[in-house]
Design a protein around this motif. Structure first.
Motif, PDB file in Angstrom:
ATOM      1  N   GLN A  61       0.832  -1.196   0.000  1.00 18.07           N
ATOM      2  CA  GLN A  61       0.000   0.000   0.000  1.00 18.07           C
ATOM      3  C   GLN A  61       0.870   1.251   0.000  1.00 18.07           C
ATOM      4  N   THR A  66      -1.259   1.290  -5.437  1.00 16.66           N
ATOM      5  CA  THR A  66      -0.842   0.030  -4.833  1.00 16.66           C
ATOM      6  C   THR A  66       0.547  -0.346  -5.324  1.00 16.66           C
ATOM      7  N   LEU A 158      -9.819  -9.373  -4.664  1.00 15.66           N
ATOM      8  CA  LEU A 158     -10.210  -8.170  -3.918  1.00 15.66           C
ATOM      9  C   LEU A 158     -11.235  -8.494  -2.832  1.00 15.66           C
ATOM     10  N   GLN A 161      -9.398  -9.675   0.012  1.00 13.08           N
ATOM     11  CA  GLN A 161      -8.761  -8.546   0.691  1.00 13.08           C
ATOM     12  C   GLN A 161      -9.775  -7.733   1.500  1.00 13.08           C
ATOM     13  N   LYS A 163     -12.300  -6.081   0.404  1.00 15.56           N
ATOM     14  CA  LYS A 163     -12.702  -4.840  -0.247  1.00 15.56           C
ATOM     15  C   LYS A 163     -14.213  -4.855  -0.481  1.00 15.56           C
ATOM     16  N   SER A 164     -14.839  -3.697  -0.369  1.00 12.22           N
ATOM     17  CA  SER A 164     -16.270  -3.578  -0.630  1.00 12.22           C
ATOM     18  C   SER A 164     -16.516  -3.534  -2.136  1.00 12.22           C
ATOM     19  N   ASP A 167     -15.150  -0.386  -3.463  1.00 11.11           N
ATOM     20  CA  ASP A 167     -13.687  -0.455  -3.596  1.00 11.11           C
ATOM     21  C   ASP A 167     -13.304  -1.156  -4.898  1.00 11.11           C
ATOM     22  N   ILE A 168     -14.000  -2.250  -5.190  1.00 13.94           N
ATOM     23  CA  ILE A 168     -13.696  -3.037  -6.398  1.00 13.94           C
ATOM     24  C   ILE A 168     -14.012  -2.229  -7.645  1.00 13.94           C
ATOM     25  N   GLU A 171     -11.212   0.274  -8.065  1.00  9.97           N
ATOM     26  CA  GLU A 171      -9.901  -0.300  -8.373  1.00  9.97           C
ATOM     27  C   GLU A 171      -9.842  -0.875  -9.785  1.00  9.97           C
TER      28      GLU A 171
END
Length: 207
Positions: A61, A66, A158, A161, A163-164, A167-168, A171
């Motif tokens: 991070q 990233t 993801l 990880q 991630k919501s 978030d996905i 990204e």
């Protein structure tokens, strides 16, 4: 350059602490450190090939990006340089993404300095390195990820990880509806009903 390293990490204490320890306790020399990928890439562009580092240690991070994206860029442009991802996360989704980005090693920041040196030595020889505690979970995941399309695998990583959906979306630059469709297919292929069940089955290194 043999036994030469770059470190890319946006935490000053990590950069300087790693540099000082490695140079005092191993044969590795940290010839440059950076807080972001742009500065790292810029430095390589003005460096002679014989002066490239053998390995670049990259934080997963970084501010606004990233480490995986930097790893991909390095693999595309500087194939002789190997990447080791260095992270506070030890969950399978990050490890899968590291491998897909072309990293040759993945080690957590809670690992000992001696284990980091062991990782560097293995990667220097062209071997992929994972901490022992990560290997079993990762091997189990690798047996199922071949059922996914490339994009499904990215979404799966993801989710692991934690991630919501938003978030996905951000990204992968795809719509919310597209993310929902991929997630539905992933649930079907893994025979799970929801995110909670997926994470319980595949989301922890120690299981």
């Amino acid at each position: 350059m043999k036994n030469a390293l770059y470190i890319v990490d946006d935490h000053s204490i990590v950069r300087h602490g790693l540099k000082d320890w490695l140079e005092a306790n191993s044969s590795w020399k940290v010839i440059n450190t950076f807080t972001n990928s742009a500065d790292c890439m810029k430095a390589l562009e003005t460096t002679l090939t014989q002066d490239y580092p053998e390995i670049i240690i990259i934080d997963v991070q970084l501010i606004g990006e990233t480490g995986f994206s930097l790893c991909k860029k390095l693999n595309e442009k500087y194939k002789a340089i190997k990447c080791v991802m260095y992270s506070m996360y030890d969950t399978p989704g990050y490890i899968l993404q590291a491998k897909d980005s072309g990293a040759m090693g993945y080690i957590s920041k809670v690992a000992s300095e001696q284990e980091l040196v062991k990782c560097l030595e293995k990667v220097q020889k062209g071997e992929f390195y994972l901490e022992q505690k990560m290997i079993e979970a990762q091997t189990r995941l690798e047996t199922i990820t071949n059922i996914f399309s490339k994009q499904e695998r990215l979404v799966f990583e993801l989710i692991l990880q934690k991630k919501s959906n938003d978030d996905i979306v951000n990204e992968l630059f795809i719509s919310n509806r597209t993310v929902e469709n991929y997630i539905s297919r992933i649930y079907d292929k893994l025979d799970v009903k929801n995110r909670t069940e997926l994470l319980q089955k595949y989301g922890d290194v120690g299981k």
